[in-house]
Structure formats: C-alpha cells, structure tokens
Write a protein that holds these residues in place. Structure first.
Motif, PDB file in Angstrom:
ATOM      1  N   ARG A 189      68.235 -15.322  23.186  1.00 24.98           N
ATOM      2  CA  ARG A 189      69.083 -14.231  22.685  1.00 24.98           C
ATOM      3  C   ARG A 189      70.505 -14.480  23.173  1.00 24.98           C
ATOM      4  NH1 ARG A 189      67.564  -8.895  21.350  1.00 24.98           N
ATOM      5  NH2 ARG A 189      69.286  -7.405  21.448  1.00 24.98           N
ATOM      6  N   GLU A 190      71.423 -14.647  22.231  1.00 22.74           N
ATOM      7  CA  GLU A 190      72.807 -14.924  22.595  1.00 22.74           C
ATOM      8  C   GLU A 190      73.698 -13.754  22.182  1.00 22.74           C
ATOM      9  OE1 GLU A 190      76.138 -18.480  22.105  1.00 22.74           O
ATOM     10  OE2 GLU A 190      74.029 -18.889  21.682  1.00 22.74           O
ATOM     11  N   GLU A 191      74.484 -13.281  23.146  1.00 21.24           N
ATOM     12  CA  GLU A 191      75.423 -12.183  22.895  1.00 21.24           C
ATOM     13  C   GLU A 191      76.832 -12.632  23.253  1.00 21.24           C
ATOM     14  OE1 GLU A 191      74.136  -8.776  25.070  1.00 21.24           O
ATOM     15  OE2 GLU A 191      72.236  -8.593  23.986  1.00 21.24           O
ATOM     16  N   LYS A 192      77.791 -12.189  22.442  1.00 17.39           N
ATOM     17  CA  LYS A 192      79.204 -12.473  22.714  1.00 17.39           C
ATOM     18  C   LYS A 192      79.962 -11.161  22.723  1.00 17.39           C
ATOM     19  CE  LYS A 192      79.154 -17.118  20.722  1.00 17.39           C
ATOM     20  NZ  LYS A 192      79.604 -17.979  19.597  1.00 17.39           N
ATOM     21  N   ASN A 193      80.700 -10.922  23.806  1.00 18.65           N
ATOM     22  CA  ASN A 193      81.460  -9.678  23.959  1.00 18.65           C
ATOM     23  C   ASN A 193      80.580  -8.451  23.776  1.00 18.65           C
ATOM     24  OD1 ASN A 193      83.997 -11.036  24.340  1.00 18.65           O
ATOM     25  ND2 ASN A 193      84.023 -11.440  22.140  1.00 18.65           N
TER      26      ASN A 193
END
Length: 199
Positions: A58-62
């Motif tokens: 799971r990749e999250e940005k900001n």
C-alpha cells in the motif's frame, strides 16, 4: 528464467533468511511524505495450480492513497526459495481507481512465475522475478551479501544488496534486505517499522 519446481513442495507460509511470508508480518518504509506499507495477509489465492499467500503493498503520498497491489507468493519447503506468481494492481487518483497497469498472473497470457528470493542467495546470482511478456519482466542480480544497512529502524549487518532492472522498462533500482527482517531499503524508501501488524 525457468525454475524446475515441484509444485507439491510449495506452501503459502514460511520464511527464508531474507523474506518472511508469515501472516501478520508488516514492513513500513518511508521517503519524505510517501509511505510504503507491506503486509502479509491471512488471505490466500490459487494461482497456476498453487495456493499462494497474498502480500499487500500500500503506497500513500501526502496522506493520499496512490497504489495498492496484491502480490502472490509461495515458498518451497525444501529449498526455501520464494516464488512470485503475479499481482493485482489498483492505481488511484483522487480516491478513485484509474488503472490496473502492471497486473499479471502466472499461467495467464503466457506469463510464468519468477523467483522472488532464493533460499540461499549468492553474489552473482541472476534471475527473473517476473515473467509476464510486455507487462512485467523484472530481473535481479545479487551484487553483495555483506552490506551494512543504517536506517531509521536500526543498523543491520550482512545485508543483501540486489540490483533490479527490467526487460520492458529503462533504468534500474536497488533494494537491500536484512537477515531475519526482509526489505529495509527500496531506492529512496527506508524501513521505519517492522514486525507483526498492530505491534
């Protein structure tokens, strides 16, 4: 790029020195305001005749969801080699799924499973992790097995460094794995937490 595996020896749970396939195990890596969380789920999926373990990335940005991939692995109980059977991919934009780019499954469309992590990796080993023509053809070379990994989660000795390239994309990336832990660096992403999820 071909692995003479007896599928009867493959199981969905286990570990080798550099890869842990135990339900609940979790790695969290960060780079700036981006977070990558890798969790071994309690879920399995039958792929190409093999019951595989689902590992979610799971990749999250900001603080916003960027991508979720569900990866399918199995481990050989005799050699401890970990094989990669494909992935389902959801790429998000503004909270909605906009693409499934990079998805593949062994046994579908000419794709075949690859070797994710040997049970006993040696410097100079070269192998394909993904064998999905025109979609995903990641290959790696083990370049060192005595690296010191200094990261927020600690300092680790005798780490494994691999160089990753692709037959369908340009460029290369570097990953570092620590004994008994797994992935601690993925290019700029570095490990900040590891262990059973929730602990």
């Amino acid at each position: 790029d071909s692995f003479p595996v007896d599928k009867a020896n493959l199981t969905d749970t286990g570990h080798n020195p550099y890869f842990i396939l135990e339900p609940g195990y979790c790695l969290q890596l960060k780079h700036g305001r981006a977070t990558l969380t890798i969790t071994v789920l309690s879920e399995t999926k039958k792929v190409d005749g093999v019951t595989t373990r689902v590992v979610e990335e799971r990749e999250e940005k900001n603080g916003r969801l960027d991508e979720i991939s569900r990866n399918f692995f199995a481990i050989d109980r005799t050699t401890l080699d970990v094989y990669y059977f494909g992935e389902e991919v959801d790429i998000y934009k503004k909270g909605k799924v906009v693409s499934h780019e990079g998805a593949w499954l062994s046994g579908v469309g000419g794709a075949r499973f690859g070797l994710m992590m040997p049970g006993r990796p040696k410097v100079g080993d070269k192998f394909y992790q993904e064998l999905a023509p025109k979609i995903a053809m990641d290959r790696v070379e083990v370049v060192a097995d005595d690296v010191e990994g200094k990261i927020p989660a600690g300092t680790f000795q005798r780490c494994l460094r691999i160089k990753e390239t692709s037959a369908v994309e340009r460029g290369s990336s570097e990953k570092i794995y620590a004994l008994g832990i797994g992935l601690i660096r993925d290019d700029e992403f570095v490990l900040t937490k590891y262990g059973k999820s929730g602990s």
